[in-house]
Design a protein around this motif. Structure first.
Motif, short mmCIF file in Angstrom:
data_model
loop_
_atom_site.label_atom_id
_atom_site.label_comp_id
_atom_site.label_asym_id
_atom_site.label_seq_id
_atom_site.Cartn_x
_atom_site.Cartn_y
_atom_site.Cartn_z
N ILE A 245 4.29 24.70 26.66
CA ILE A 245 3.84 25.94 27.31
C ILE A 245 4.34 25.98 28.76
N LEU A 246 4.27 24.83 29.45
CA LEU A 246 4.79 24.77 30.81
C LEU A 246 6.30 24.99 30.84
N ALA A 247 6.99 24.56 29.79
CA ALA A 247 8.44 24.80 29.71
C ALA A 247 8.73 26.28 29.51
N ASP A 248 7.89 26.97 28.73
CA ASP A 248 8.07 28.41 28.56
C ASP A 248 7.90 29.14 29.89
N ALA A 249 7.05 28.61 30.76
CA ALA A 249 6.84 29.20 32.08
C ALA A 249 7.86 28.70 33.10
N GLU A 250 8.79 27.85 32.65
CA GLU A 250 9.85 27.27 33.48
C GLU A 250 9.31 26.39 34.60
N LEU A 251 8.16 25.75 34.37
CA LEU A 251 7.61 24.82 35.35
C LEU A 251 8.05 23.39 35.06
N VAL A 252 8.38 23.10 33.81
CA VAL A 252 8.96 21.81 33.42
C VAL A 252 10.12 22.09 32.48
N GLU A 253 10.94 21.08 32.28
CA GLU A 253 12.03 21.20 31.32
C GLU A 253 12.12 19.92 30.52
N GLN A 254 12.64 20.05 29.32
CA GLN A 254 12.76 18.87 28.47
C GLN A 254 14.21 18.48 28.28
N TYR A 255 14.41 17.22 28.01
CA TYR A 255 15.73 16.72 27.66
C TYR A 255 15.53 15.50 26.78
N GLU A 256 16.57 15.10 26.09
CA GLU A 256 16.47 13.94 25.22
C GLU A 256 17.16 12.76 25.88
N ARG A 257 16.54 11.61 25.73
CA ARG A 257 17.09 10.37 26.27
C ARG A 257 17.21 9.38 25.12
N GLU A 258 18.36 8.73 25.02
CA GLU A 258 18.54 7.75 23.96
C GLU A 258 17.79 6.46 24.32
N ILE A 259 16.92 6.04 23.43
CA ILE A 259 16.11 4.84 23.65
C ILE A 259 16.83 3.63 23.08
N ILE A 260 17.15 3.70 21.80
CA ILE A 260 17.88 2.65 21.10
C ILE A 260 18.98 3.35 20.32
N ASP A 261 19.96 2.63 19.89
CA ASP A 261 21.10 3.22 19.18
C ASP A 261 20.66 4.29 18.19
N GLY A 262 20.97 5.53 18.49
CA GLY A 262 20.69 6.64 17.60
C GLY A 262 19.25 7.14 17.62
N ARG A 263 18.39 6.55 18.42
CA ARG A 263 16.99 7.01 18.49
C ARG A 263 16.77 7.68 19.84
N TYR A 264 16.31 8.92 19.78
CA TYR A 264 16.12 9.70 20.99
C TYR A 264 14.66 10.05 21.17
N GLU A 265 14.23 10.15 22.41
CA GLU A 265 12.87 10.58 22.75
C GLU A 265 12.97 11.79 23.66
N VAL A 266 12.00 12.69 23.55
CA VAL A 266 11.94 13.87 24.41
C VAL A 266 11.27 13.49 25.71
N TYR A 267 11.94 13.75 26.81
CA TYR A 267 11.39 13.49 28.14
C TYR A 267 11.19 14.81 28.85
N TRP A 268 10.25 14.81 29.77
CA TRP A 268 9.92 16.00 30.55
C TRP A 268 10.17 15.74 32.02
N SER A 269 10.66 16.77 32.71
CA SER A 269 10.85 16.68 34.16
C SER A 269 10.34 17.97 34.79
N ILE A 270 9.88 17.85 36.01
CA ILE A 270 9.37 19.03 36.72
C ILE A 270 10.56 19.80 37.29
N THR A 271 10.46 21.11 37.28
CA THR A 271 11.52 21.95 37.82
C THR A 271 11.19 22.32 39.27
#
Length: 111
Positions: A49-75
């Motif tokens: 919901i915060l991403a829809d309001a453009e207050l945070v954004e998400q991106y994927e970070r590779e944790i282990i070979d081929g495994r990704y996690e969604v991370y959040w950062s403040i805009t």
């Protein structure tokens, strides 16, 4: 000013404060760092919901070979909101007109 945003609650502000203070994190880290009983799925839902309001954004970070996690950062908007320089309740999306291919012809409606 924050009381004027009807869709925001205390959890949203704590998420923004956590991201502004300690940097990017996934939903589990945010839930762990926030005091009280908050589930990872609840934090993830609020971040969406915060991403829809453009207050945070998400991106994927590779944790282990081929495994990704969604991370959040403040805009920048999120940081401005925390400093009370912007009011997200003023950012109301305006519905766009229907494109011609998505409307029914006049004869269909009986005009």
């Amino acid at each position: 000013m924050r009381d004027s945003v009807p869709w925001m609650g205390g959890l949203d502000e704590r998420i923004l404060e956590r991201l502004a203070g300690d940097g990017d994190a996934d939903a589990w880290e945010i839930a762990f760092d926030i005091r009280g009983r908050v589930s990872q799925s609840r934090v993830s839902d609020r971040c969406e919901i915060l991403a829809d309001a453009e207050l945070v954004e998400q991106y994927e970070r590779e944790i282990i070979d081929g495994r990704y996690e969604v991370y959040w950062s403040i805009t920048t908007w999120g940081e401005l909101f925390l400093s009370e320089d912007v009011d997200p309740s003023l950012d109301v999306p305006v519905p766009s007109p229907r494109p011609p291919h998505a409307t029914r012809p006049d004869w269909w409606a009986g005009f």
